[in-house]
Motif scaffolding. Sequence first.
Motif, PDB file in Angstrom:
ATOM      1  N   ASP A 231       2.021   6.582  -6.743  1.00 53.19           N
ATOM      2  CA  ASP A 231       1.132   7.674  -7.145  1.00 53.19           C
ATOM      3  C   ASP A 231       1.846   9.011  -6.980  1.00 53.19           C
ATOM      4  OD1 ASP A 231      -0.815   5.826  -7.699  1.00 53.19           O
ATOM      5  OD2 ASP A 231      -1.806   6.016  -5.732  1.00 53.19           O
ATOM      6  N   ALA A 232       2.620   9.104  -5.859  1.00 57.09           N
ATOM      7  CA  ALA A 232       3.327  10.361  -5.630  1.00 57.09           C
ATOM      8  C   ALA A 232       4.378  10.584  -6.702  1.00 57.09           C
ATOM      9  CB  ALA A 232       3.976  10.347  -4.237  1.00 57.09           C
ATOM     10  N   LEU A 233       5.084   9.468  -7.069  1.00 57.32           N
ATOM     11  CA  LEU A 233       6.104   9.579  -8.102  1.00 57.32           C
ATOM     12  C   LEU A 233       5.471   9.919  -9.458  1.00 57.32           C
ATOM     13  CD1 LEU A 233       8.407   6.564  -7.162  1.00 57.32           C
ATOM     14  CD2 LEU A 233       8.942   9.013  -6.943  1.00 57.32           C
ATOM     15  N   LEU A 234       4.285   9.283  -9.745  1.00 57.03           N
ATOM     16  CA  LEU A 234       3.604   9.611 -10.999  1.00 57.03           C
ATOM     17  C   LEU A 234       3.190  11.088 -11.035  1.00 57.03           C
ATOM     18  CD1 LEU A 234       1.418   6.396 -11.475  1.00 57.03           C
ATOM     19  CD2 LEU A 234       3.455   7.075 -12.771  1.00 57.03           C
ATOM     20  N   SER A 235       2.727  11.568  -9.898  1.00 56.12           N
ATOM     21  CA  SER A 235       2.334  12.991  -9.819  1.00 56.12           C
ATOM     22  C   SER A 235       3.551  13.887  -9.995  1.00 56.12           C
ATOM     23  CB  SER A 235       1.655  13.245  -8.475  1.00 56.12           C
ATOM     24  OG  SER A 235       1.342  14.613  -8.324  1.00 56.12           O
ATOM     25  N   SER A 236       4.661  13.471  -9.386  1.00 57.32           N
ATOM     26  CA  SER A 236       5.893  14.259  -9.528  1.00 57.32           C
ATOM     27  C   SER A 236       6.369  14.248 -10.962  1.00 57.32           C
ATOM     28  CB  SER A 236       6.990  13.671  -8.622  1.00 57.32           C
ATOM     29  OG  SER A 236       6.599  13.764  -7.266  1.00 57.32           O
ATOM     30  N   GLU A 237       6.207  13.071 -11.615  1.00 57.95           N
ATOM     31  CA  GLU A 237       6.614  12.989 -13.022  1.00 57.95           C
ATOM     32  C   GLU A 237       5.796  13.958 -13.884  1.00 57.95           C
ATOM     33  OE1 GLU A 237       7.046   9.614 -16.564  1.00 57.95           O
ATOM     34  OE2 GLU A 237       5.915   9.196 -14.746  1.00 57.95           O
ATOM     35  N   ASN A 238       4.518  14.064 -13.596  1.00 56.87           N
ATOM     36  CA  ASN A 238       3.665  14.950 -14.366  1.00 56.87           C
ATOM     37  C   ASN A 238       4.092  16.407 -14.171  1.00 56.87           C
ATOM     38  OD1 ASN A 238       1.408  15.591 -16.061  1.00 56.87           O
ATOM     39  ND2 ASN A 238       0.210  16.133 -14.230  1.00 56.87           N
ATOM     40  N   ASN A 239       4.389  16.721 -12.912  1.00 62.15           N
ATOM     41  CA  ASN A 239       4.847  18.088 -12.627  1.00 62.15           C
ATOM     42  C   ASN A 239       6.189  18.353 -13.304  1.00 62.15           C
ATOM     43  OD1 ASN A 239       2.617  18.775 -11.016  1.00 62.15           O
ATOM     44  ND2 ASN A 239       3.543  17.827  -9.195  1.00 62.15           N
ATOM     45  N   LEU A 240       7.071  17.346 -13.300  1.00 59.12           N
ATOM     46  CA  LEU A 240       8.362  17.518 -13.962  1.00 59.12           C
ATOM     47  C   LEU A 240       8.175  17.695 -15.464  1.00 59.12           C
ATOM     48  CD1 LEU A 240      10.531  14.873 -12.055  1.00 59.12           C
ATOM     49  CD2 LEU A 240      10.760  17.391 -11.942  1.00 59.12           C
TER      50      LEU A 240
ATOM     51  N   ASP B 102       0.846  -1.214   0.000  1.00 56.86           N
ATOM     52  CA  ASP B 102       0.000   0.000   0.000  1.00 56.86           C
ATOM     53  C   ASP B 102       0.870   1.249   0.000  1.00 56.86           C
ATOM     54  OD1 ASP B 102      -2.232  -1.567   0.020  1.00 56.86           O
ATOM     55  OD2 ASP B 102      -2.479  -1.532   2.212  1.00 56.86           O
ATOM     56  N   HIS B 103       1.903   1.201   0.840  1.00 58.99           N
ATOM     57  CA  HIS B 103       2.803   2.363   0.908  1.00 58.99           C
ATOM     58  C   HIS B 103       3.509   2.574  -0.429  1.00 58.99           C
ATOM     59  CE1 HIS B 103       5.479   5.289   2.719  1.00 58.99           C
ATOM     60  NE2 HIS B 103       6.543   4.616   2.239  1.00 58.99           N
ATOM     61  N   LEU B 104       3.895   1.460  -1.108  1.00 64.71           N
ATOM     62  CA  LEU B 104       4.546   1.579  -2.408  1.00 64.71           C
ATOM     63  C   LEU B 104       3.581   2.132  -3.457  1.00 64.71           C
ATOM     64  CD1 LEU B 104       6.659  -1.713  -2.524  1.00 64.71           C
ATOM     65  CD2 LEU B 104       7.505   0.644  -2.308  1.00 64.71           C
TER      66      LEU B 104
END
Length: 421
Positions: A375-384, A368-370
């Motif tokens: 999701d956080a990494l995907l969101s960060s990728e979108n922002n990047l 769950d944590h992963l």
Amino acid sequence: MHEIICPHCGKAFKIDESGYADILKQVRDSEFEKQLHDRLELATQEKLNALELAKSKADIELQRIAASKDNEILELKAKLESELQKSVASKDAEIQSLKATLASIELQQKIAITDAVSAVEKERDEFKNGLEQATLLHQLAEKSIQDKYETQIKDRDEAIERLRDMKAKLSTKMIGESLEQHCDIEFNRIRATAFPKAYFEKDNDIRNGSKGDFIFRDHDEEGTEIVSIMFEMKNESDASANKKKNEDFLKELDKDRNEKGCEYAVLVSLLEPENELYNAGIVDVSHRFPKMYVVRPQFFIPIVTLLRNAAMNSLQFKTELALVKAQNIDITHFESELEAFKTGFARNYDLASRKFKTAIEEIDKTIDHLYKTKDALLSSENNLRLANNKADDLTIKKLTKGNPTMAAKFAELSSDANGEG
């Protein structure tokens, strides 16, 4: 068997069928010799008759032609005499040959008869000598056995007298101790040669309130016990008022034997000195108590030897029994270890099962944590990505818009670059 009388010494002796057949053959050869001699005489007589006949014929022929042929008569006489000489010579040679053959046969017969008689006489003498030697050996053996038993009886009587004299001189306590010392000395005298691996010591263990006098144990090379014996030595003074019996000590001896784990029990006793049963030798009292014997002191060593040798015959079975017991112990240990392993395994399985569930729960939490991290990494990728797009759209014109100073600087730099080119 046939009885033959020797023609030389006149003694009668017996021979078997084979010898009798040989002698009968020799007798037949003698008959043949007689017949041959008769035939020689007949041949000689026939020769003489033939000579007489020839002579008569010659005389008649001579008389018939005497008047007219003297010369022819002389020739005929000469021829006749020549023929007669030849005939006589031939007959003489034949007679000499037959005589030589006869002499040879007679010599062979005499030699054969002499050899047969000599062989029979030699066999008779050998049998006679063997019989005499056997008789002498038997007499010597009887004498030796008689002397041996007389010596043993004498030694036993002397030993009895010594014991009686010793008993008369010693106190009751000293009598008992002297019997123990006697047995101890007798055993140690032969220990090194007869019982090199044996244990024979006084029983000093009184944990249960009683003890025997001596314990004997013997072992083989592998340490397996061959035989074990509990000994009790009993004696009393002739002047003692309360006379004890051997049976009075059997029950206590059996108890001591069982408490000390001994296979046999032996009472070495000088009690009841007039009892012929105990004086006769080793007395088996197994009908009262198992594997128990009563002996006089002179039978102490024989009973130890007898029981040890008897136990040697069953040593193989004892070894096999010890092996089976060891195997049973190994099986018991294996079963115990197996049960301990099963218990430990079940406990470890239960603990592992619990830890496994906890680990699965922790893994689920980690997943769950992963996912959240994903999701956080995907969101960060979108922002990047958006930031990168913005960086790609960024130009000097956009940067200097509304900033004349920076626009002038960039224009100046641009002109300097073109001039140098």
